[in-house]
Design a protein around this motif. Structure first.
Motif: not given
Ligand code: DI6
Ligand code: FE
Length: 406
Positions: A68, A168, A211, A239, A259, A261, A281, A356
């Motif tokens: 992330h 993402t 996301d 996400k 999802a 994560s 998730t 994830a």
């Protein structure tokens, strides 16, 4: 048995199923970019290896995964840091047109080349700690062309660094200034124009997931659901950023929609957890953001642990709430501030981080058939990786079966 590379006489933290899974005197055989054998040296069959790394008992872990980040952006927010340390709040700064929107202004001005150039030192910082996979989000363009330039910058970074980048698409990061009074129209733009466009981009640019930032100051549950429904129709994994400042139920929504994560989770409720369990998730913990914001609320780590929800740990590297480009620091803070064990922190940057990203079949642990992304650390025990602050143990990296020269 033939092998391109044999790593001999090392301790191996395999990280299978989220545990150290230690092999005390082990060996790893690699063919091409993949692991073909792992186990005790005593059980190693005769190997005809083109190259051997004779270990000295170093600890080998999977290549670390920062699952992330917002690594690509223009400008910086050092002035805001100075203001906040002088007493201004994040919200006050946002009201004055600062915050995310200040980064949006400088990102919109940047060419892909300029954005990649600014991100390079940050990427080098991550890679200097044994990171081999990095997720990067868009979300500082908030208009199609600028969002695509961010994806192009990521493709450039992938070309000149030994790293796998997971892209993402986070157009739903903030309401852009020109839509401030009509946020639903921006959601329409994402759904009707942006998602169909990015879904058709060539493979080196097409996002790997979508996301959304589901929060009072960003996108509502209803808006998030609409974006996710459209994203799913284009085949994108989902996400979410949720439950950072309040509990809107974004995590449960995302989990019910399958999802991969949900990140932040300071305000996650016990009632949100069963949906995460059912969907698998991953809870992504971002202790550096919580540290910078002086957030006193903690994600419910005990509950997540008790219900066996996999927990990942990431930097959330971004110019506003987490100017942190050190995954080892995030691991340390996950332990000290959030109460993870060092074993959980290491699982959080390896196997659970892989999960994830929906890539646990390929990376994140040391097992036959997985990509040979490995770090050889000069440490005595795996807990040492979470122990220091501001000190990186000596190490070397093997990525996709190739030993990188430091
Ligand atoms: N999570 C965060 O912590 C931030 N965005 C997000 O989705 C903050 C981003 C910024 O302030 O630039
Ligand atoms: Fe984030």
């Amino acid at each position: 048995m033939k092998a391109d590379l044999l790593i001999h006489n090392v301790r191996i933290a395999t990280m299978e199923r989220g545990r150290y899974g230690l092999i005390n005197r082990g060996a790893i055989a690699i063919s091409g970019s993949h692991i073909t054998w792992v186990g005790e040296v005593a059980a190693l069959p005769r190997v005809d290896a083109r190259k051997t790394i004779p270990g000295r008992g170093q600890l080998v872990t999977p290549g670390l995964i920062d699952c992330h980040t917002h690594l690509v952006y223009g400008g910086n927010r050092i002035d805001e840091f100075e203001q906040r340390m002088g007493g201004a709040t994040y919200e006050e700064i946002a009201e004055r047109g600062g915050g995310i929107l200040s980064t949006v202004r400088s990102t919109r001005r940047g060419s892909p080349e300029a954005l990649a150039a600014q991100a390079r030192p940050r990427m080098r910082a991550l890679l200097s700690e044994g990171v081999t996979t990095v997720e990067i989000k868009t979300g500082y363009g908030l208009e199609l062309e600028a969002e695509v330039r961010m994806l192009e910058a990521m493709a450039m970074l992938a070309e000149d660094h030994p790293v796998d980048i997971f892209r993402t698409f986070l157009a739903a990061h903030a309401i852009p200034p020109e839509y401030r009074k009509r946020p639903d129209e921006y959601v329409d733009l994402i759904i009707d124009t942006m998602l169909p466009h990015v879904a058709e981009l060539p493979p080196e640019l097409r996002p790997d997931a979508v996301d959304a930032y589901c929060e009072e100051i960003a996108f509502s549950i209803k808006q998030t659901r609409r974006i996710f429904e459209a994203a799913r129709e284009h085949g994108f994994p989902l996400k979410i950023h949720a439950e950072q400042l309040s509990n809107l139920g974004g995590t449960a929504l995302a989990a019910r929609m399958g999802a991969l994560s949900a990140a932040h989770l300071e305000y996650l409720d016990a009632l949100d957890i069963p949906a995460m369990m059912r969907a698998g998730t991953v809870a992504v913990l971002l202790p550096c953001a919580l540290y910078y914001l002086r957030e006193t609320r903690r994600p419910p780590v005990d509950l997540l642990r008790r219900r066996a929800v996999p927990m990942a740990v990431a930097t959330d590297a971004n110019p506003g709430t987490s100017p942190c480009f050190s995954l080892l620091t995030a691991m340390n803070m996950a332990c000290v501030l959030l109460g993870l064990t060092p074993e959980e922190a290491l699982a959080g940057v390896t196997i659970h981080a892989a999960r994830a990203l929906g890539r646990a079949d390929r990376i994140g642990s040391i097992e036959t058939g997985k990509q040979a992304d490995l770090v050889l650390w000069d440490v005595d025990t795996p807990a040492e990786l979470s122990y220091y602050l501001g000190y990186v143990p000596k190490h070397s990296v093997v990525r996709r079966g190739v030993a990188l020269t430091p």
